[in-house]
Design an enzyme around this catalytic site. Structure first.
Site, mmCIF file in Angstrom:
data_model
loop_
_atom_site.group_PDB
_atom_site.id
_atom_site.type_symbol
_atom_site.label_atom_id
_atom_site.label_comp_id
_atom_site.label_asym_id
_atom_site.label_seq_id
_atom_site.Cartn_x
_atom_site.Cartn_y
_atom_site.Cartn_z
ATOM 1 C CE LYS A 180 -35.228 -69.323 -2.753
ATOM 2 N NZ LYS A 180 -36.133 -70.062 -1.900
ATOM 3 C CG ASP A 187 -44.817 -70.323 5.773
ATOM 4 O OD1 ASP A 187 -45.194 -70.604 4.614
ATOM 5 O OD2 ASP A 187 -43.883 -69.556 6.026
ATOM 6 C CG HIS A 232 -41.452 -70.882 1.687
ATOM 7 N ND1 HIS A 232 -41.456 -69.545 2.017
ATOM 8 C CD2 HIS A 232 -42.371 -71.455 2.505
ATOM 9 C CE1 HIS A 232 -42.330 -69.322 2.978
ATOM 10 N NE2 HIS A 232 -42.906 -70.481 3.290
ATOM 11 C CE1 TYR A 283 -35.396 -63.450 0.380
ATOM 12 C CE2 TYR A 283 -35.448 -65.061 -1.380
ATOM 13 C CZ TYR A 283 -36.097 -64.300 -0.435
ATOM 14 O OH TYR A 283 -37.468 -64.386 -0.314
HETATM 15 C C1 LIG Z 1 -41.190 -64.610 -2.378
HETATM 16 C C2 LIG Z 1 -41.949 -63.489 -3.048
HETATM 17 C C3 LIG Z 1 -43.125 -62.986 -2.517
HETATM 18 N N1 LIG Z 1 -43.787 -61.966 -3.147
HETATM 19 C C4 LIG Z 1 -45.011 -61.452 -2.531
HETATM 20 C C5 LIG Z 1 -46.121 -62.485 -2.352
HETATM 21 C C6 LIG Z 1 -46.812 -62.047 -1.076
HETATM 22 O O1 LIG Z 1 -47.792 -61.074 -1.377
HETATM 23 C C7 LIG Z 1 -45.694 -61.371 -0.256
HETATM 24 C C8 LIG Z 1 -45.123 -62.266 0.827
HETATM 25 O O2 LIG Z 1 -44.821 -63.502 0.234
HETATM 26 P P1 LIG Z 1 -44.446 -64.734 1.149
HETATM 27 O O3 LIG Z 1 -45.334 -64.763 2.360
HETATM 28 O O4 LIG Z 1 -44.423 -65.961 0.242
HETATM 29 O O5 LIG Z 1 -42.957 -64.351 1.591
HETATM 30 P P2 LIG Z 1 -41.952 -65.306 2.402
HETATM 31 O O6 LIG Z 1 -42.686 -66.121 3.430
HETATM 32 O O7 LIG Z 1 -40.832 -64.455 2.825
HETATM 33 O O8 LIG Z 1 -41.451 -66.308 1.266
HETATM 34 C C9 LIG Z 1 -40.074 -66.517 1.012
HETATM 35 O O9 LIG Z 1 -39.566 -67.219 2.113
HETATM 36 C C10 LIG Z 1 -38.504 -68.116 1.932
HETATM 37 C C11 LIG Z 1 -37.499 -67.907 3.031
HETATM 38 C C12 LIG Z 1 -37.877 -68.158 0.602
HETATM 39 O O10 LIG Z 1 -36.729 -68.598 0.447
HETATM 40 C C13 LIG Z 1 -38.663 -67.774 -0.586
HETATM 41 O O11 LIG Z 1 -37.942 -66.813 -1.343
HETATM 42 C C14 LIG Z 1 -40.011 -67.258 -0.299
HETATM 43 O O12 LIG Z 1 -40.899 -68.347 -0.281
HETATM 44 O O13 LIG Z 1 -44.676 -61.040 -1.204
HETATM 45 C C15 LIG Z 1 -43.330 -61.398 -4.319
HETATM 46 O O14 LIG Z 1 -43.946 -60.460 -4.876
HETATM 47 N N2 LIG Z 1 -42.167 -61.891 -4.874
HETATM 48 C C16 LIG Z 1 -41.467 -62.902 -4.283
HETATM 49 O O15 LIG Z 1 -40.398 -63.301 -4.817
#
Ligand SMILES: Cc1cn([C@H]2C[C@H](O)[C@@H](COP(=O)(O)OP(=O)(O)O[C@H]3O[C@H](C)C(=O)[C@H](O)[C@H]3O)O2)c(=O)[nH]c1=O
Length: 188
Positions: free
Chosen positions: A73, A174, A64, A133
């Site tokens: 980060k 993803d 991402h 992070y």
């Molecule tokens: C990243 C983020 C997500 N969210 C909410 C949005 C969705 O409702 C839920 C899950 O989000 P997401 O599926 O995008 O989470 P990850 O797959 O862990 O995403 C992260 O994964 C990789 C490893 C990264 O480095 C990034 O920080 C980020 O993209 O949390 C938020 O409210 N705030 C945030 O900063």
């Protein structure tokens, strides 16, 4: 002398950080970030957000990035083990498209200092992993971008076999990420 040791990687600006760990008969204490101590070793990213995610074995979150509002980060693992990867997407970088991967774990307490302009992701190698992070910019849903985990040009050697993971567990989002080539064709 700083409480943190900065270790270079083959990618300029991307560092492994080793904290000082104070162990005693109760357990341990460590500072996981200290603005002044980081500045002493030339690390000046200012953080505005702190994140915590928990995942089960085989989960792969990534790759991402945000564009715009790219996030620098500082990442670490407080429970379990992950293989963490940063991919250099800085337009004029001599290591554009190259990645660096590292094992971050509760045991090694290593941190990964990832400047803005990188894609980031990790594969969970333990039964569960708690991933913490800090980021230099706020989450921006509309800016969310990404590259597929097994992009053939980036060719990340995820340790799936070594940890008996048949295939990674991905979010629906993803699963549909483009390759870097496809992303650039659509976004240049
Ligand atoms: C990243 C983020 C997500 N969210 C909410 C949005 C969705 O409702 C839920 C899950 O989000 P997401 O599926 O995008 O989470 P990850 O797959 O862990 O995403 C992260 O994964 C990789 C490893 C990264 O480095 C990034 O920080 C980020 O993209 O949390 C938020 O409210 N705030 C945030 O900063």
């Amino acid at each position: 002398m700083s409480k943190f040791k900065k270790i270079e990687t083959p990618i300029e600006g991307l560092y492994i950080i080793e904290p000082t760990v104070y162990g005693d008969n109760r357990g341990f204490f460590m500072e996981s970030w200290n603005k002044k101590e980081f500045q002493e070793i030339g690390l000046n990213m200012e953080f505005v957000q702190d994140n915590h995610s928990r995942s089960t074995k085989g989960v792969l979150r990534g790759l991402h990035f945000q564009n715009p509002h790219s996030q620098g980060k500082l990442v670490r693992v407080i429970k379990g083990i992950v293989y963490d990867v940063a991919v250099d997407l800085r337009k004029n970088s001599k290591t554009y498209g190259q990645y660096y991967g590292i094992i971050l774990s509760e045991e090694n307490k290593k941190m990964f200092y990832i400047p803005e302009g990188f894609a980031h992701g990790f594969l969970v190698l333990s039964e569960t992993a708690d991933f913490m992070y800090k980021t230099t910019d706020y989450y921006c849903k509309e800016c969310d971008g990404g590259i597929i985990w097994n992009d053939p040009d980036i060719n990340i050697q995820w340790p799936l076999k070594e940890y008996v993971i048949e295939k990674p567990i991905l979010s629906e989002k993803d699963k549909q990420l483009p390759t870097l080539k496809e992303y650039n064709e659509k976004n240049i």
